[in-house]
Scaffold this active site. Structure first.
Site, PDB file in Angstrom:
ATOM      1  N   SER A  59       0.807  -1.221   0.000  1.00 22.61           N
ATOM      2  CA  SER A  59       0.000   0.000   0.000  1.00 22.61           C
ATOM      3  C   SER A  59       0.840   1.271   0.000  1.00 22.61           C
ATOM      4  O   SER A  59       0.374   2.322  -0.437  1.00 22.61           O
ATOM      5  CB  SER A  59      -0.950   0.016   1.207  1.00 22.61           C
ATOM      6  OG  SER A  59      -0.220   0.078   2.418  1.00 22.61           O
ATOM      7  N   ASP A 208      -5.723   9.654   9.090  1.00 22.41           N
ATOM      8  CA  ASP A 208      -5.795   8.409   9.857  1.00 22.41           C
ATOM      9  C   ASP A 208      -4.521   8.160  10.664  1.00 22.41           C
ATOM     10  O   ASP A 208      -4.464   7.236  11.470  1.00 22.41           O
ATOM     11  CB  ASP A 208      -6.119   7.215   8.959  1.00 22.41           C
ATOM     12  CG  ASP A 208      -5.046   6.926   7.904  1.00 22.41           C
ATOM     13  OD1 ASP A 208      -3.969   7.546   7.944  1.00 22.41           O
ATOM     14  OD2 ASP A 208      -5.299   6.071   7.033  1.00 22.41           O
ATOM     15  N   HIS A 211      -1.169   6.381   6.819  1.00 23.31           N
ATOM     16  CA  HIS A 211      -0.594   6.398   5.473  1.00 23.31           C
ATOM     17  C   HIS A 211       0.082   7.730   5.160  1.00 23.31           C
ATOM     18  O   HIS A 211      -0.373   8.773   5.624  1.00 23.31           O
ATOM     19  CB  HIS A 211      -1.682   6.151   4.425  1.00 23.31           C
ATOM     20  CG  HIS A 211      -2.300   4.802   4.503  1.00 23.31           C
ATOM     21  ND1 HIS A 211      -3.314   4.497   5.380  1.00 23.31           N
ATOM     22  CD2 HIS A 211      -2.038   3.669   3.818  1.00 23.31           C
ATOM     23  CE1 HIS A 211      -3.656   3.230   5.227  1.00 23.31           C
ATOM     24  NE2 HIS A 211      -2.903   2.698   4.287  1.00 23.31           N
TER      25      HIS A 211
END
Length: 234
Positions: A59, A208, A211
């Site tokens: 990711s 969040d 990331h």
């Protein structure tokens, strides 16, 4: 630098980012609504250029939570073009991938491309740490992927990850030597730590707290682009 990496703040930051690499429920590969995998779709959209780079990772490569033009691959492409390279950077990042999952899909991704890559940037292993997989298995999978690339005569650049110290010295010592050891064994280029520049800087993360934000990707690309340019030069 290693003392900084092994600090308490680094431990927390890396653990957070490792959770960012975790898979969605029951998901090993990203699938887009029409049923094609992301790799297939991106291969269809590939634009011919003098040079082709494949960004093959999890990711952190895939651009989770970012606009399509803000992830690692498109931003690296922009940076290299500013350095005078006629290049296409193909995004082959899949959220949740372990090194084992990457090994299973590597041939498919390479066979889906319109031409042989001039360089593959390989960044997997964070999810192996998250799942507590044996560093020896991580190393074996990394070696198998690099061997595949060598057999296809595709240059490779590894981007390393570091295990947080709370996993114990035996685990961290064994894991942290994986990338330099594989690079040395196969004479591959190595960028030691993909997240260099983000540790302890929450402003470079998405809301969040996990990331990299678009600004965080910019920091990564600014630091890694010269190494990629050097790897392209052989």
């Amino acid at each position: 630098m290693l003392k900084t990496f092994l600090s308490y703040g680094f431990c927390i930051a890396v653990l957070q980012l490792l959770f960012a690499c975790g898979p969605a429920p029951d998901e090993e590969t990203r699938v887009i609504p029409n049923g094609e995998t992301a790799a297939e779709k991106e291969a269809d959209l590939a634009v011919e250029a003098d040079l082709l780079i494949v960004a093959f990772g999890d990711s952190l490569y895939a651009g989770y939570g970012l606009n399509q033009d803000e992830g690692f691959a498109p931003e690296l492409e922009k940076a290299l073009k500013l350095m005078g390279r006629d290049v296409r950077v193909h995004n082959a990042g899949v959220s949740g991938d372990t090194t084992a999952a990457g090994l299973r899909r590597m041939d498919f991704v390479l066979d889906s491309l319109s031409k042989k890559p001039d360089l593959l940037i390989l960044g997997l292993g964070g999810n192996d740490v998250l799942r507590g997989l044996k560093p020896s298995d991580t190393r074996a999978n990394m070696e198998a992927m690099v061997q595949k690339l060598k057999e296809r005569d595709i240059p490779v650049m590894l981007t390393g990850m570091l295990a947080p110290p709370n996993l114990g010295p035996e685990f961290t010592d064994e894991f942290n030597i994986v990338y330099p050891a594989v690079a040395r064994k196969y004479d591959a280029a190595l960028y030691p730590f993909f997240l260099d520049g983000l540790v302890g800087k929450p402003a470079l993360l998405l809301p969040d707290g996990l990331h990299p934000s678009a600004e965080g990707i910019d920091v990564i690309v600014e630091r890694i682009a010269p190494a990629v340019d050097s790897a392209l030069s052989g």
